[in-house]
Design an enzyme around this catalytic site. Structure first.
Site, PDB file in Angstrom:
ATOM      1  N   SER A  17       0.879  -1.177   0.000  1.00 48.29           N
ATOM      2  CA  SER A  17       0.109   0.128   0.091  1.00 48.29           C
ATOM      3  C   SER A  17       0.686   1.297   0.162  1.00 48.29           C
ATOM      4  CB  SER A  17      -0.859  -0.043   1.180  1.00 48.29           C
ATOM      5  OG  SER A  17      -1.785  -1.264   1.241  1.00 48.29           O
ATOM      6  N   GLY A  18       1.821   1.336   0.659  1.00 45.59           N
ATOM      7  CA  GLY A  18       2.837   2.453   0.951  1.00 45.59           C
ATOM      8  C   GLY A  18       3.565   2.837  -0.267  1.00 45.59           C
ATOM      9  N   GLU A  38       8.790  -5.599  -7.151  1.00 50.09           N
ATOM     10  CA  GLU A  38       8.148  -6.221  -6.161  1.00 50.09           C
ATOM     11  C   GLU A  38       8.382  -7.635  -6.416  1.00 50.09           C
ATOM     12  OE1 GLU A  38       5.931  -5.916  -3.250  1.00 50.09           O
ATOM     13  OE2 GLU A  38       6.407  -8.025  -3.553  1.00 50.09           O
ATOM     14  N   THR A  45       1.050  -6.909   2.006  1.00 55.03           N
ATOM     15  CA  THR A  45       0.382  -7.457   3.251  1.00 55.03           C
ATOM     16  C   THR A  45      -1.043  -7.143   3.178  1.00 55.03           C
ATOM     17  OG1 THR A  45       2.385  -7.504   4.333  1.00 55.03           O
ATOM     18  CG2 THR A  45       0.314  -7.832   5.670  1.00 55.03           C
ATOM     19  N   CYS A  46      -1.585  -5.906   3.022  1.00 51.55           N
ATOM     20  CA  CYS A  46      -2.831  -5.470   3.483  1.00 51.55           C
ATOM     21  C   CYS A  46      -3.873  -6.164   2.392  1.00 51.55           C
ATOM     22  CB  CYS A  46      -3.002  -3.949   3.197  1.00 51.55           C
ATOM     23  SG  CYS A  46      -4.674  -3.424   3.267  1.00 51.55           S
ATOM     24  N   CYS A  51      -5.251  -7.308   5.976  1.00 52.69           N
ATOM     25  CA  CYS A  51      -6.285  -6.552   5.895  1.00 52.69           C
ATOM     26  C   CYS A  51      -7.646  -6.888   5.162  1.00 52.69           C
ATOM     27  CB  CYS A  51      -6.223  -5.170   6.058  1.00 52.69           C
ATOM     28  SG  CYS A  51      -4.800  -4.325   6.700  1.00 52.69           S
ATOM     29  N   LYS A  54      -8.615 -10.962   5.402  1.00 48.11           N
ATOM     30  CA  LYS A  54      -8.698 -11.033   6.934  1.00 48.11           C
ATOM     31  C   LYS A  54     -10.369 -10.529   6.827  1.00 48.11           C
ATOM     32  CE  LYS A  54      -8.807  -7.889   9.484  1.00 48.11           C
ATOM     33  NZ  LYS A  54      -7.562  -7.328  10.417  1.00 48.11           N
ATOM     34  N   TYR A 102      -4.017  -2.949  -8.624  1.00 47.65           N
ATOM     35  CA  TYR A 102      -2.831  -2.073  -8.363  1.00 47.65           C
ATOM     36  C   TYR A 102      -1.860  -2.094  -9.288  1.00 47.65           C
ATOM     37  CZ  TYR A 102      -3.390  -1.493  -3.206  1.00 47.65           C
ATOM     38  OH  TYR A 102      -3.924  -0.975  -2.022  1.00 47.65           O
ATOM     39  N   GLY A 179      -1.526 -12.903  21.879  1.00 48.57           N
ATOM     40  CA  GLY A 179      -2.793 -12.100  22.292  1.00 48.57           C
ATOM     41  C   GLY A 179      -2.935 -10.810  21.697  1.00 48.57           C
ATOM     42  N   TYR A 181      -3.345  -8.150  18.068  1.00 50.00           N
ATOM     43  CA  TYR A 181      -4.470  -8.210  16.910  1.00 50.00           C
ATOM     44  C   TYR A 181      -4.699  -9.473  16.153  1.00 50.00           C
ATOM     45  CZ  TYR A 181      -3.788  -2.783  16.455  1.00 50.00           C
ATOM     46  OH  TYR A 181      -3.668  -1.787  16.413  1.00 50.00           O
ATOM     47  N   GLU A 185      -8.271 -11.563  16.336  1.00 54.27           N
ATOM     48  CA  GLU A 185      -8.953 -11.716  15.266  1.00 54.27           C
ATOM     49  C   GLU A 185      -9.367 -12.942  14.623  1.00 54.27           C
ATOM     50  OE1 GLU A 185      -8.187  -6.975  13.870  1.00 54.27           O
ATOM     51  OE2 GLU A 185      -7.001  -8.751  12.449  1.00 54.27           O
ATOM     52  N   ARG A 202       0.632 -15.648  26.730  1.00 56.95           N
ATOM     53  CA  ARG A 202       1.420 -15.628  27.918  1.00 56.95           C
ATOM     54  C   ARG A 202       1.307 -14.560  28.924  1.00 56.95           C
ATOM     55  NH1 ARG A 202       7.025 -13.462  24.894  1.00 56.95           N
ATOM     56  NH2 ARG A 202       6.368 -11.155  24.134  1.00 56.95           N
ATOM     57  N   HIS A 464     -31.013   8.541  17.642  1.00 57.18           N
ATOM     58  CA  HIS A 464     -31.629   7.627  18.639  1.00 57.18           C
ATOM     59  C   HIS A 464     -32.579   6.733  17.959  1.00 57.18           C
ATOM     60  CE1 HIS A 464     -33.736   5.847  22.346  1.00 57.18           C
ATOM     61  NE2 HIS A 464     -34.687   6.166  21.636  1.00 57.18           N
ATOM     62  N   GLU A 469     -25.200   6.623  20.658  1.00 57.90           N
ATOM     63  CA  GLU A 469     -25.646   7.808  21.139  1.00 57.90           C
ATOM     64  C   GLU A 469     -25.246   7.949  22.830  1.00 57.90           C
ATOM     65  OE1 GLU A 469     -30.122   8.072  22.217  1.00 57.90           O
ATOM     66  OE2 GLU A 469     -30.055   6.043  21.468  1.00 57.90           O
TER      67      GLU A 469
HETATM   68  P1  NDP Z   1       1.135  -8.110  18.014  1.00 51.21           P
HETATM   69  O1  NDP Z   1       2.507  -7.451  18.447  1.00 51.21           O
HETATM   70  O2  NDP Z   1       0.150  -7.152  17.936  1.00 51.21           O
HETATM   71  O3  NDP Z   1       1.193  -9.575  18.850  1.00 51.21           O
HETATM   72  C1  NDP Z   1       1.968 -10.158  19.279  1.00 51.21           C
HETATM   73  C2  NDP Z   1       1.443 -11.147  20.491  1.00 51.21           C
HETATM   74  O4  NDP Z   1       2.091 -12.296  20.396  1.00 51.21           O
HETATM   75  C3  NDP Z   1       1.555 -10.533  21.544  1.00 51.21           C
HETATM   76  O5  NDP Z   1       0.260 -10.913  22.249  1.00 51.21           O
HETATM   77  C4  NDP Z   1       2.761 -11.004  22.232  1.00 51.21           C
HETATM   78  O6  NDP Z   1       2.738 -11.141  23.522  1.00 51.21           O
HETATM   79  C5  NDP Z   1       2.952 -12.330  21.562  1.00 51.21           C
HETATM   80  N1  NDP Z   1       4.160 -12.997  21.526  1.00 51.21           N
HETATM   81  C6  NDP Z   1       5.406 -12.465  21.201  1.00 51.21           C
HETATM   82  N2  NDP Z   1       6.402 -13.250  21.084  1.00 51.21           N
HETATM   83  C7  NDP Z   1       5.918 -14.340  21.836  1.00 51.21           C
HETATM   84  C8  NDP Z   1       6.548 -15.602  22.162  1.00 51.21           C
HETATM   85  N3  NDP Z   1       7.713 -15.931  21.800  1.00 51.21           N
HETATM   86  N4  NDP Z   1       5.709 -16.619  22.697  1.00 51.21           N
HETATM   87  C9  NDP Z   1       4.380 -16.144  23.003  1.00 51.21           C
HETATM   88  N5  NDP Z   1       3.793 -15.164  22.609  1.00 51.21           N
HETATM   89  C10 NDP Z   1       4.576 -14.393  22.104  1.00 51.21           C
HETATM   90  O7  NDP Z   1       1.438  -8.555  16.658  1.00 51.21           O
HETATM   91  P2  NDP Z   1       0.280  -9.116  15.666  1.00 51.21           P
HETATM   92  O8  NDP Z   1       0.985 -10.448  14.650  1.00 51.21           O
HETATM   93  O9  NDP Z   1      -0.863  -9.560  16.007  1.00 51.21           O
HETATM   94  O10 NDP Z   1       0.301  -8.031  14.711  1.00 51.21           O
HETATM   95  C11 NDP Z   1       1.248  -7.324  14.370  1.00 51.21           C
HETATM   96  C12 NDP Z   1       0.887  -5.867  13.839  1.00 51.21           C
HETATM   97  O11 NDP Z   1       0.227  -5.927  12.799  1.00 51.21           O
HETATM   98  C13 NDP Z   1       0.085  -5.075  14.924  1.00 51.21           C
HETATM   99  O12 NDP Z   1       0.954  -4.591  15.861  1.00 51.21           O
HETATM  100  C14 NDP Z   1      -0.638  -4.142  14.221  1.00 51.21           C
HETATM  101  O13 NDP Z   1       0.200  -3.059  14.256  1.00 51.21           O
HETATM  102  C15 NDP Z   1      -0.846  -4.761  12.746  1.00 51.21           C
HETATM  103  N6  NDP Z   1      -2.281  -5.325  12.563  1.00 51.21           N
HETATM  104  C16 NDP Z   1      -3.436  -4.687  12.628  1.00 51.21           C
HETATM  105  C17 NDP Z   1      -4.691  -5.078  12.339  1.00 51.21           C
HETATM  106  C18 NDP Z   1      -5.611  -3.994  12.406  1.00 51.21           C
HETATM  107  O14 NDP Z   1      -5.478  -2.802  12.458  1.00 51.21           O
HETATM  108  N7  NDP Z   1      -6.952  -4.405  12.734  1.00 51.21           N
HETATM  109  C19 NDP Z   1      -4.923  -6.598  12.204  1.00 51.21           C
HETATM  110  C20 NDP Z   1      -3.422  -7.196  12.241  1.00 51.21           C
HETATM  111  C21 NDP Z   1      -2.649  -6.586  12.400  1.00 51.21           C
HETATM  112  P3  NDP Z   1       2.949  -9.764  24.522  1.00 51.21           P
HETATM  113  O15 NDP Z   1       1.835  -8.980  24.607  1.00 51.21           O
HETATM  114  O16 NDP Z   1       3.295 -10.486  26.103  1.00 51.21           O
HETATM  115  O17 NDP Z   1       4.348  -9.102  24.071  1.00 51.21           O
END
Ligand code: NDP
Length: 481
Positions: A17-18, A38, A45-46, A51, A54, A102, A179, A181, A185, A202, A464, A469
């Site tokens: 995208s960028g 490319e 990715t998007c 995005c 997904k 694109y 845990g 995004y 999702e 974790r 409403h 609201e």
């Molecule tokens: P994130 O950085 O958001 O999450 C990574 C997760 O993995 C965290 O919960 C992290 O834990 C955990 N983790 C990292 N290393 C380990 C490990 N060795 N063992 C176990 N758990 C681990 O990354 P995502 O891949 O989910 O997304 C990447 C980026 O993409 C996002 O930050 C966002 O910017 C973008 N994105 C945006 C979306 C949207 O706008 N809707 C959708 C998808 C992606 P901890 O929290 O403890 O570090």
């Protein structure tokens, strides 16, 4: 016209995208001579593995609930099975169409494209994978990022988010690690498509860094929907279940699915995992959603003097310029705010700075975003926790059963929350957990970006009956901090 000393005014590496936006605006609006390389599919990715597919999967996954709910509204609809292969075919067609768009956008702007990997040879020279070199006055690196697996023996038995869109079959059971995004999702998407989802995170609560109350409600809703979410839990060992004859054996569902599920290592079959709490289980599939790293490896960047950070992120200033003046970088490869609209803005600011003669820093403040869980979470500005560390605040918050699902007898809850400065009355943060929160936060984001006060929110008449609201009718703070 290109500077006569160079083949091009601008060479862009990366067709996401960028990169695409920067290339076509520089060429189309400023008449620059531009090339772009490319080595994968255009759209990045998007469009190809993020995005867009997904969000289409989010749509697909919500119909199971809609059918259920419709029955409470008098419709005699029956739930049929979900046909992954049919959906995947349509998804592939749509992504092919978008990639074509694109490519056409670039061609129509006069950008020359090379379907090849490119690396930097010197501050003004790019070397393509076929051995040819091209020179350019400016080089823009927009190569994005890629998912990473944890450093764990057999980690290649788990898939990453890129792989999901290509599965031959959906698994019957999946373990999702992470845990953030992507983990949350896909937990919701796959649950909606009928997969048995287990998620290990974790930390103490998913979606670290977001407002506590909001992420608490998302976690609760995910559990209510049937996701087996374990916090304070991680994976410590994994192996193919068939290699662990002494461990727990596949359940009927895992055994029946195994043959159809291709794992990244090339071997297939259910996966045995051991977790930090000592538990051992077998899943059809394991998905690592453990973060993404910038894609800057083997690009010749450090060799020519560009500084990289610990995870490989390209270090740039507020104009996206690296320490090598002719080399700029935008998007996820710089690991600033890793969101598509931000990469696009960085690309536009780069073009304005370099070709418009108007130095334009990128504004990374108050960026709204949404997490497409079910319900969605939309957020802009400071969380309650961040805000109260900075200044005295008032918290306005309400959580209630929305009309539509309450009528259907469901216990779903939504949340609307404003974080307000006690001194200036400015709304510092807005957090919404609700169906379509992504749509709602785009609008609320305008008000928060404009630094409107709580009183200005309140001066806006309510629409409403809606959920949102509440954002203009919350009279009394629930607490001060
Ligand atoms: P994130 O950085 O958001 O999450 C990574 C997760 O993995 C965290 O919960 C992290 O834990 C955990 N983790 C990292 N290393 C380990 C490990 N060795 N063992 C176990 N758990 C681990 O990354 P995502 O891949 O989910 O997304 C990447 C980026 O993409 C996002 O930050 C966002 O910017 C973008 N994105 C945006 C979306 C949207 O706008 N809707 C959708 C998808 C992606 P901890 O929290 O403890 O570090």
């Amino acid at each position: 016209m290109a500077d006569t000393d160079f083949d091009y005014d601008l060479f862009v590496i990366g067709g996401g995208s960028g990169g695409v936006r920067a290339a076509r605006v520089a060429a189309g609006e400023y008449g620059a001579k531009v090339a772009l390389a490319e080595d994968d599919r255009y759209g990045g990715t998007c469009v190809i593995r993020g995005c867009v597919p997904k969000k289409l999967m989010v749509f697909a996954s919500t119909y199971s609930d809609v059918v259920e709910e419709a029955r409470s509204y008098g419709w005699d609809h029956r739930q049929g099975p979900f046909d992954w292969q049919d959906f995947r075919g349509r998804l592939t067609q749509e992504l092919d169409r978008l990639e074509g768009v694109y490519r056409k956008l670039l061609a129509n702007s006069g950008v020359e494209t090379f379907d090849l990997r490119a690396r930097l040879k010197d501050a003004h020279t790019v070397e393509l994978a076929d051995g040819t070199t091209k020179t350019a006055k400016h080089i823009l690196v927009a190569t994005g990022g890629h998912p990473v697996r944890p450093d764990l023996p057999n980690a290649e038995l788990g898939i990453v988010s890129d792989d999901i869109f290509h599965l031959d079959q959906l698994p019957k059971s999946i373990l999702i690690i992470g845990g953030g995004y992507i983990a949350c999702e896909f937990a919701c998407i796959l649950r909606g498509l009928g997969v048995e989802v287990t998620q290990y995170y974790r930390g103490a609560q998913i979606l670290r860094g977001f407002d506590d109350e909001a992420r608490g409600l998302v976690a609760e809703s995910m559990r209510d929907s049937g996701i087996d979410l374990h916090t304070g839990t991680n994976i410590v060992e994994m192996a193919l279940a068939e290699d662990r004859k002494d461990g727990p054996q596949p359940t009927a569902s895992a055994a029946s699915m195994g043959a159809g599920v291709k794992q990244a290592a090339g071997r297939s079959g259910p996966v045995w995992v051991k977790s930090t709490n000592g538990g051992e289980k077998v899943f059809d599939m394991v998905l690592f959603a453990t973060g993404r790293d910038p894609s800057s490896k083997d690009m010749g960047l450090e060799e020519i003097g560009v500084t990289l950070g610990r995870r490989g992120e390209i270090k740039v200033d507020e104009y996206s310029q690296t320490g090598v003046p002719s080399v700029y970088a935008i998007g996820d490869v710089t690991d600033r705010v890793n969101l598509t609209p931000v990469a696009i803005r960085e690309g536009m600011a780069f073009v304005e700075t370099v070709f418009g003669g108007n130095p334009t820093p990128v504004d990374h403040d108050l960026i709204p975003s949404a997490i497409f869980t079910q319900p969605e979470m939309g957020t802009v500005g400071l969380s309650e926790e961040e805000a109260r560390d900075r200044e005295p605040v008032e918290i306005y918050c309400t959580s209630f059963k929305p009309m539509q699902s309450a009528f259907a007898g469901k216990s779903d809850r939504v949340l609307m929350k404003l974080v307000v400065s006690r001194e200036t009355r400015v709304v510092l943060g807005c957090h919404i957990v609700a169906p379509n929160a992504g749509e709602l936060i785009q609008m609320a984001g305008i008000a928060v970006k404009a630094k409107l006060t709580k009183e200005q929110f309140d001066a806006t008449c309510a629409v409403h009956p809606t959920m949102s609201e509440e954002l203009v009718t919350m009279r009394k703070p629930v607490r001060t901090a």
